[in-house]
Design an enzyme around this catalytic site. Structure first.
Site, PDB file in Angstrom:
ATOM      1  N   TYR A   1       0.844  -1.202   0.000  1.00 57.10           N
ATOM      2  CA  TYR A   1       0.000   0.000   0.000  1.00 57.10           C
ATOM      3  C   TYR A   1       0.881   1.253   0.000  1.00 57.10           C
ATOM      4  O   TYR A   1       0.667   2.180  -0.781  1.00 57.10           O
ATOM      5  CB  TYR A   1      -0.946  -0.011   1.206  1.00 57.10           C
TER       6      TYR A   1
ATOM      7  N   TRP B   1      -4.968   1.378  10.863  1.00 57.74           N
ATOM      8  CA  TRP B   1      -5.117   1.324   9.420  1.00 57.74           C
ATOM      9  C   TRP B   1      -4.955  -0.116   8.928  1.00 57.74           C
ATOM     10  O   TRP B   1      -5.649  -0.546   8.001  1.00 57.74           O
ATOM     11  CB  TRP B   1      -4.115   2.265   8.748  1.00 57.74           C
TER      12      TRP B   1
ATOM     13  N   GLU C   1     -11.024   5.569   5.334  1.00 60.40           N
ATOM     14  CA  GLU C   1     -10.483   6.430   6.397  1.00 60.40           C
ATOM     15  C   GLU C   1     -11.523   6.641   7.485  1.00 60.40           C
ATOM     16  O   GLU C   1     -11.207   6.637   8.673  1.00 60.40           O
ATOM     17  CB  GLU C   1     -10.013   7.778   5.837  1.00 60.40           C
TER      18      GLU C   1
END
Length: 172
Positions: free
Chosen positions: A4, A34, A26
Site C-alpha cells: 500500500y 489502518w 479512512e
C-alpha cells in the site's frame, strides 16, 4: 502495508472511485488501526459495490442493516450509515463541480503539497488545510470527516506528500 505504501499511498489520484474508497476506508478506520481496515479492504469493496458512489448512495436502510451482520467489515452502525450519507454528498459534489477530485484538488490549486518530514514523529495529525476542508465537507453533509480523517485522505490521495525524507517513494 508495504505494498500500500509503495504503490498507492501518496501517489496523486484524480480518480473519483478511488477517492470515495479512501474517504470511506479512512472513516471506517476512526478509532482503529489502518492495518485493521486495509486487511479488510476486499470485503469492504464487496460490501460497498466496489465503492461506486452512485450505487452506495442508492443503498436502502434494509441493505445497511444487512451490512451490520457482515463480519468482513467493521459493523459499527454509524460508520456503515456514514458511507451511504457520504456517497449521497459525494454525488452532489460531482454534480456541482464535475468530479470530487476537482473539489479536493482545488484546495491546493492542483499542485500537491510536499512536506519534508525527517521522521514519523514530524508528521502532523491535522493541518490548517485539513481543518478547512473538514469544515466544508461537514457543511456539505458529509460525516466522519474530522480533520484527522481528512488529513489522512489528503495523504492517501497524494494531495499531500508526507513521505519521510530519504524514503524511496519520496517524489521531491
Amino acid at each position: 502495508m508495504r505494498a500500500y505504501h509503495d504503490h498507492e499511498w501518496g501517489i496523486p489520484s484524480h480518480d473519483d472511485r478511488y477517492l470515495f474508497e479512501m474517504l470511506s476506508l479512512e472513516g471506517a478506520q476512526a478509532g482503529l488501526s489502518w492495518a485493521t481496515i486495509l486487511n479488510r479492504r476486499a470485503e469492504y469493496r464487496r460490501a460497498f459495490a466496489n465503492f461506486d458512489p452512485a450505487k452506495v448512495a442508492a443503498f436502502t436502510d434494509r441493505r445497511l442493516e444487512q451490512l451490520r451482520q457482515d463480519s468482513g467489515i467493521i459493523r459499527n452502525r454509524l460508520k456503515i450509515n456514514s458511507t451511504r450519507t457520504n456517497a449521497k454528498a459525494f454525488v452532489r459534489v460531482q454534480a456541482e463541480l464535475g468530479s470530487f477530485a476537482t473539489y479536493l484538488w482545488n484546495w491546493v490549486d492542483g499542485t500537491p503539497i510536499v512536506h519534508h518530514p525527517r521522521s514519523l514523529g514530524d508528521l502532523p495529525a491535522t493541518t490548517e488545510l485539513s481543518d478547512r476542508i473538514s469544515k466544508d465537507l461537514k457543511r456539505r453533509g458529509f460525516t466522519f470527516v474530522g480533520s484527522t480523517i481528512v488529513y489522512s485522505l489528503l495523504q492517501a490521495a497524494g494531495i499531500v506528500d508526507d513521505h519521510i525524507t530519504g524514503c524511496p517513494m519520496k517524489r521531491n
